[in-house]
Design a protein around this motif. Structure first.
Motif, PDB file in Angstrom:
ATOM      1  N   GLU A  36       0.849  -1.184   0.000  1.00 34.92           N
ATOM      2  CA  GLU A  36       0.000   0.000   0.000  1.00 34.92           C
ATOM      3  C   GLU A  36       0.890   1.242   0.000  1.00 34.92           C
ATOM      4  N   ASP A  37       0.276   2.347  -0.361  1.00 36.45           N
ATOM      5  CA  ASP A  37       0.994   3.615  -0.396  1.00 36.45           C
ATOM      6  C   ASP A  37       1.018   4.250   0.998  1.00 36.45           C
ATOM      7  N   HIS A  38       2.208   4.289   1.613  1.00 36.74           N
ATOM      8  CA  HIS A  38       2.370   4.978   2.897  1.00 36.74           C
ATOM      9  C   HIS A  38       3.104   6.299   2.697  1.00 36.74           C
ATOM     10  N   GLY A  39       3.064   6.819   1.496  1.00 35.74           N
ATOM     11  CA  GLY A  39       3.786   8.047   1.199  1.00 35.74           C
ATOM     12  C   GLY A  39       5.245   7.753   0.886  1.00 35.74           C
ATOM     13  N   PRO A  40       5.977   8.761   0.419  1.00 37.86           N
ATOM     14  CA  PRO A  40       7.388   8.552   0.075  1.00 37.86           C
ATOM     15  C   PRO A  40       8.209   8.139   1.303  1.00 37.86           C
ATOM     16  N   LEU A  41       9.216   7.324   1.078  1.00 39.68           N
ATOM     17  CA  LEU A  41      10.070   6.841   2.163  1.00 39.68           C
ATOM     18  C   LEU A  41      11.535   7.055   1.802  1.00 39.68           C
ATOM     19  N   TRP A  42      12.335   7.368   2.816  1.00 37.95           N
ATOM     20  CA  TRP A  42      13.782   7.317   2.662  1.00 37.95           C
ATOM     21  C   TRP A  42      14.194   5.896   3.024  1.00 37.95           C
ATOM     22  N   ILE A  43      14.921   5.251   2.128  1.00 35.23           N
ATOM     23  CA  ILE A  43      15.199   3.834   2.327  1.00 35.23           C
ATOM     24  C   ILE A  43      16.672   3.495   2.108  1.00 35.23           C
ATOM     25  N   CYS A  44      17.168   2.534   2.890  1.00 37.38           N
ATOM     26  CA  CYS A  44      18.452   1.905   2.619  1.00 37.38           C
ATOM     27  C   CYS A  44      18.128   0.442   2.320  1.00 37.38           C
ATOM     28  N   ALA A  45      18.161   0.079   1.047  1.00 33.87           N
ATOM     29  CA  ALA A  45      17.732  -1.258   0.637  1.00 33.87           C
ATOM     30  C   ALA A  45      18.567  -2.377   1.277  1.00 33.87           C
ATOM     31  N   PRO A  46      19.911  -2.281   1.295  1.00 39.11           N
ATOM     32  CA  PRO A  46      20.695  -3.390   1.884  1.00 39.11           C
ATOM     33  C   PRO A  46      20.340  -3.652   3.347  1.00 39.11           C
ATOM     34  N   CYS A  47      20.014  -2.622   4.099  1.00 37.86           N
ATOM     35  CA  CYS A  47      19.702  -2.784   5.520  1.00 37.86           C
ATOM     36  C   CYS A  47      18.201  -3.013   5.744  1.00 37.86           C
ATOM     37  N   GLU A  48      17.397  -2.929   4.681  1.00 38.49           N
ATOM     38  CA  GLU A  48      15.947  -2.986   4.804  1.00 38.49           C
ATOM     39  C   GLU A  48      15.464  -2.023   5.890  1.00 38.49           C
ATOM     40  N   ALA A  49      16.027  -0.832   5.835  1.00 33.40           N
ATOM     41  CA  ALA A  49      15.702   0.204   6.821  1.00 33.40           C
ATOM     42  C   ALA A  49      15.074   1.377   6.087  1.00 33.40           C
ATOM     43  N   TRP A  50      14.047   1.981   6.711  1.00 35.13           N
ATOM     44  CA  TRP A  50      13.416   3.135   6.089  1.00 35.13           C
ATOM     45  C   TRP A  50      12.716   4.014   7.098  1.00 35.13           C
ATOM     46  N   ILE A  51      12.351   5.208   6.622  1.00 33.35           N
ATOM     47  CA  ILE A  51      11.596   6.152   7.447  1.00 33.35           C
ATOM     48  C   ILE A  51      10.731   7.001   6.515  1.00 33.35           C
ATOM     49  N   GLY A  52       9.546   7.350   6.982  1.00 33.19           N
ATOM     50  CA  GLY A  52       8.643   8.193   6.197  1.00 33.19           C
ATOM     51  C   GLY A  52       9.051   9.652   6.260  1.00 33.19           C
ATOM     52  N   ILE A  53       8.289  10.475   5.575  1.00 32.61           N
ATOM     53  CA  ILE A  53       8.549  11.916   5.597  1.00 32.61           C
ATOM     54  C   ILE A  53       7.376  12.627   6.258  1.00 32.61           C
ATOM     55  N   PHE A  54       7.618  13.871   6.687  1.00 33.06           N
ATOM     56  CA  PHE A  54       6.544  14.663   7.255  1.00 33.06           C
ATOM     57  C   PHE A  54       5.490  14.914   6.175  1.00 33.06           C
ATOM     58  N   ALA A  55       4.253  14.732   6.530  1.00 30.60           N
ATOM     59  CA  ALA A  55       3.156  14.957   5.586  1.00 30.60           C
ATOM     60  C   ALA A  55       3.267  16.372   5.023  1.00 30.60           C
ATOM     61  N   ARG A  56       3.069  16.498   3.761  1.00 28.29           N
ATOM     62  CA  ARG A  56       3.093  17.791   3.069  1.00 28.29           C
ATOM     63  C   ARG A  56       4.466  18.463   3.084  1.00 28.29           C
ATOM     64  N   SER A  57       5.517  17.731   3.484  1.00 35.14           N
ATOM     65  CA  SER A  57       6.840  18.333   3.446  1.00 35.14           C
ATOM     66  C   SER A  57       7.326  18.388   2.009  1.00 35.14           C
ATOM     67  N   THR A  58       7.515  19.598   1.497  1.00 31.51           N
ATOM     68  CA  THR A  58       7.971  19.728   0.112  1.00 31.51           C
ATOM     69  C   THR A  58       9.447  19.345  -0.006  1.00 31.51           C
ATOM     70  N   ARG A  59      10.150  19.354   1.120  1.00 29.86           N
ATOM     71  CA  ARG A  59      11.579  19.022   1.096  1.00 29.86           C
ATOM     72  C   ARG A  59      11.817  17.557   1.468  1.00 29.86           C
ATOM     73  N   HIS A  60      10.756  16.797   1.582  1.00 29.82           N
ATOM     74  CA  HIS A  60      10.871  15.373   1.927  1.00 29.82           C
ATOM     75  C   HIS A  60      11.641  15.168   3.224  1.00 29.82           C
ATOM     76  N   LEU A  61      11.354  16.005   4.174  1.00 32.74           N
ATOM     77  CA  LEU A  61      12.014  15.940   5.470  1.00 32.74           C
ATOM     78  C   LEU A  61      11.677  14.625   6.172  1.00 32.74           C
ATOM     79  N   PRO A  62      12.696  13.834   6.533  1.00 36.88           N
ATOM     80  CA  PRO A  62      12.400  12.549   7.191  1.00 36.88           C
ATOM     81  C   PRO A  62      11.803  12.750   8.579  1.00 36.88           C
ATOM     82  N   LEU A  63      10.942  11.837   8.980  1.00 40.08           N
ATOM     83  CA  LEU A  63      10.312  11.905  10.305  1.00 40.08           C
ATOM     84  C   LEU A  63      11.310  11.668  11.431  1.00 40.08           C
ATOM     85  N   GLY A  64      12.374  10.959  11.128  1.00 40.51           N
ATOM     86  CA  GLY A  64      13.365  10.637  12.155  1.00 40.51           C
ATOM     87  C   GLY A  64      14.456   9.782  11.547  1.00 40.51           C
TER      88      GLY A  64
END
Ligand SMILES: [Zn+2]
Length: 149
Positions: A36-64
């Protein structure tokens, strides 16, 4: 001479596990980890690690910080432990969920002895999540044992 406002650089989150640069992926891309679509994510594929972005953030600011499978699991457990407290506070004090949750994190920051600004579910690591859950559970145990039977 007028100087234009400096353009803020886009964030470039770094993977908390391997130090590689995270990549922004969207729901229609192959690397996207959810069906499902959880919005854009910052991801590191080798580590299977990711974090979402702040809703409506035009700069794709990661949540943490980026979270791997283990940390995602602990974040889910912390969320499950904290939300009933938040809901109880909303019922008791008549405040809104946002306010109740922010007070909850403030309380946790104090107990964990960390900076209030660093006490958010997307910023905590596994050990801090575990400690936070323990704090909530022992608080709940004490509260229940104090209730009249
Ligand atoms: Zn990584």
């Amino acid at each position: 001479m007028r100087v234009g406002r400096p353009v803020k650089a886009l964030p470039q989150p770094i993977c908390n596990y391997c130090g590689a640069k995270a990549v922004l992926v969207r729901a229609d891309e192959d690397a996207y980890p959810y069906r499902e679509d959880h919005g854009p994510l910052w991801i590191c594929a080798p580590c299977e690690a990711w974090i979402g972005i702040f809703a409506r953030s035009t700069r794709h600011l990661p949540l943490g910080r980026l979270a791997n499978a283990e940390l995602r699991e602990w974040k889910a457990r912390l969320h499950a432990a904290l939300e009933p407290m938040v809901e109880a506070k909303v019922r008791r004090d008549g405040c809104n969920t946002f306010e109740a949750r922010s007070k909850g994190y403030k309380w946790l920051a104090d107990k964990l002895e960390i900076d209030e600004k660093k006490c958010h579910i997307h910023l905590l690591d596994v050990d801090q999540c575990k400690a936070a859950i323990e704090i909530i559970e022992s608080f709940e145990r004490e509260r229940r044992s104090g209730e009249p039977r």
